[in-house]
Design a protein around this motif. Sequence first.
Motif, PDB file in Angstrom:
ATOM      1  N   GLN A 117      40.052 -68.564  36.376  1.00  0.00           N
ATOM      2  CA  GLN A 117      40.832 -68.989  35.214  1.00  0.00           C
ATOM      3  C   GLN A 117      40.164 -70.162  34.503  1.00  0.00           C
ATOM      4  O   GLN A 117      40.817 -71.094  34.055  1.00  0.00           O
ATOM      5  N   MET A 118      38.851 -70.130  34.445  1.00  0.00           N
ATOM      6  CA  MET A 118      38.068 -71.127  33.721  1.00  0.00           C
ATOM      7  C   MET A 118      37.533 -70.444  32.468  1.00  0.00           C
ATOM      8  O   MET A 118      36.663 -69.580  32.546  1.00  0.00           O
ATOM      9  N   THR A 119      38.064 -70.833  31.324  1.00  0.00           N
ATOM     10  CA  THR A 119      37.760 -70.174  30.065  1.00  0.00           C
ATOM     11  C   THR A 119      36.696 -70.945  29.300  1.00  0.00           C
ATOM     12  O   THR A 119      36.747 -72.177  29.228  1.00  0.00           O
ATOM     13  N   ALA A 120      35.763 -70.218  28.703  1.00  0.00           N
ATOM     14  CA  ALA A 120      34.736 -70.846  27.877  1.00  0.00           C
ATOM     15  C   ALA A 120      35.348 -71.211  26.532  1.00  0.00           C
ATOM     16  O   ALA A 120      35.631 -70.341  25.716  1.00  0.00           O
ATOM     17  N   ASN A 121      35.589 -72.497  26.325  1.00  0.00           N
ATOM     18  CA  ASN A 121      36.183 -72.959  25.069  1.00  0.00           C
ATOM     19  C   ASN A 121      35.137 -73.158  23.981  1.00  0.00           C
ATOM     20  O   ASN A 121      35.380 -72.857  22.829  1.00  0.00           O
ATOM     21  N   MET A 161      34.128 -65.983  35.541  1.00  0.00           N
ATOM     22  CA  MET A 161      34.757 -67.305  35.600  1.00  0.00           C
ATOM     23  C   MET A 161      36.196 -67.241  35.087  1.00  0.00           C
ATOM     24  O   MET A 161      37.084 -67.877  35.653  1.00  0.00           O
ATOM     25  N   ASP A 162      36.403 -66.482  34.036  1.00  0.00           N
ATOM     26  CA  ASP A 162      37.756 -66.358  33.486  1.00  0.00           C
ATOM     27  C   ASP A 162      38.648 -65.540  34.415  1.00  0.00           C
ATOM     28  O   ASP A 162      39.772 -65.939  34.708  1.00  0.00           O
ATOM     29  N   VAL A 206      34.306 -78.595  32.325  1.00  0.00           N
ATOM     30  CA  VAL A 206      32.951 -78.776  32.819  1.00  0.00           C
ATOM     31  C   VAL A 206      31.981 -78.323  31.738  1.00  0.00           C
ATOM     32  O   VAL A 206      32.186 -77.277  31.112  1.00  0.00           O
ATOM     33  N   LYS A 207      30.919 -79.111  31.522  1.00  0.00           N
ATOM     34  CA  LYS A 207      29.851 -78.724  30.601  1.00  0.00           C
ATOM     35  C   LYS A 207      28.702 -78.147  31.422  1.00  0.00           C
ATOM     36  O   LYS A 207      28.325 -78.713  32.450  1.00  0.00           O
ATOM     37  N   GLN A 233      36.912 -74.590  30.431  1.00  0.00           N
ATOM     38  CA  GLN A 233      38.197 -75.274  30.517  1.00  0.00           C
ATOM     39  C   GLN A 233      39.029 -74.589  31.577  1.00  0.00           C
ATOM     40  O   GLN A 233      39.107 -73.372  31.625  1.00  0.00           O
ATOM     41  N   GLY A 234      39.633 -75.363  32.453  1.00  0.00           N
ATOM     42  CA  GLY A 234      40.504 -74.799  33.470  1.00  0.00           C
ATOM     43  C   GLY A 234      41.512 -75.824  33.906  1.00  0.00           C
ATOM     44  O   GLY A 234      41.375 -77.013  33.625  1.00  0.00           O
TER      45      GLY A 234
END
Length: 164
Positions: free
Chosen positions: A137-141, A132-133, A113-114, A161-162
Motif C-alpha cells: 500500500q505504498m503509492t507512487a505520488n 509496492m502498491d 520515501v524518495k 507514499q504510505g
Amino acid sequence: MKEWYQQLDLRERRMLITGGLLALVLLPYLLFWLPLEDDLRNLQKGLKIERASIVWMRTAADEVLSQRRVPASVKNKTATSGRSMLSIVDKSTRTAGLGDSVKRVEPDGKDAVKVWLEAVDFDLLMKWMVTMDDNYQMTANIVTLERKNNKGLVDARIVLQGAI
C-alpha cells in the motif's frame, strides 16, 4: 369481382376458398406469432446472461465492501509486518531485480520515501511500482522519468507514499 367469382368452376371456387382460409390462418402465424416467439427466445437468452452478470457484480461488490471495511492502517501493518518503509523499499527493489539501479533511498517525512534509480529497465520499474502498491500500500505520488539512450532504460525519481 362477384361476377368473376361466379364464372369460376365449382372446383376452382373450392380451391380459392381453401387457399383463402389457409392464408387467413398462416399469415398471422408467420407475420406475428413466429417473430414474437423468436424475440421471446432471444430475450430469455439475454436474461440468463444478465442474471449471471448480476451475480458476478454482487460478488465483486461484496468483495470491494469487505476490503473497504478493513482500515488502511491494518492493511499496511499486515503487509509491512512493522518494518520501516526504507527496509521495505530496499528489499523489494532487490527482489524485483532493481537493486543495482538504486542510487539513493531516503525518508520524506513520516509516511513517504524518495527513491532514485539510474539506468533502470522501464518495464521492471512499472512492475515494481505495482507490487509496492498492491503488497505494501505504498503509492507512487510523484514520478519523474528521463529516457536514457539505451532502449527501454530510464532514470527515475519516485516518491512513495504510505501509512505505516
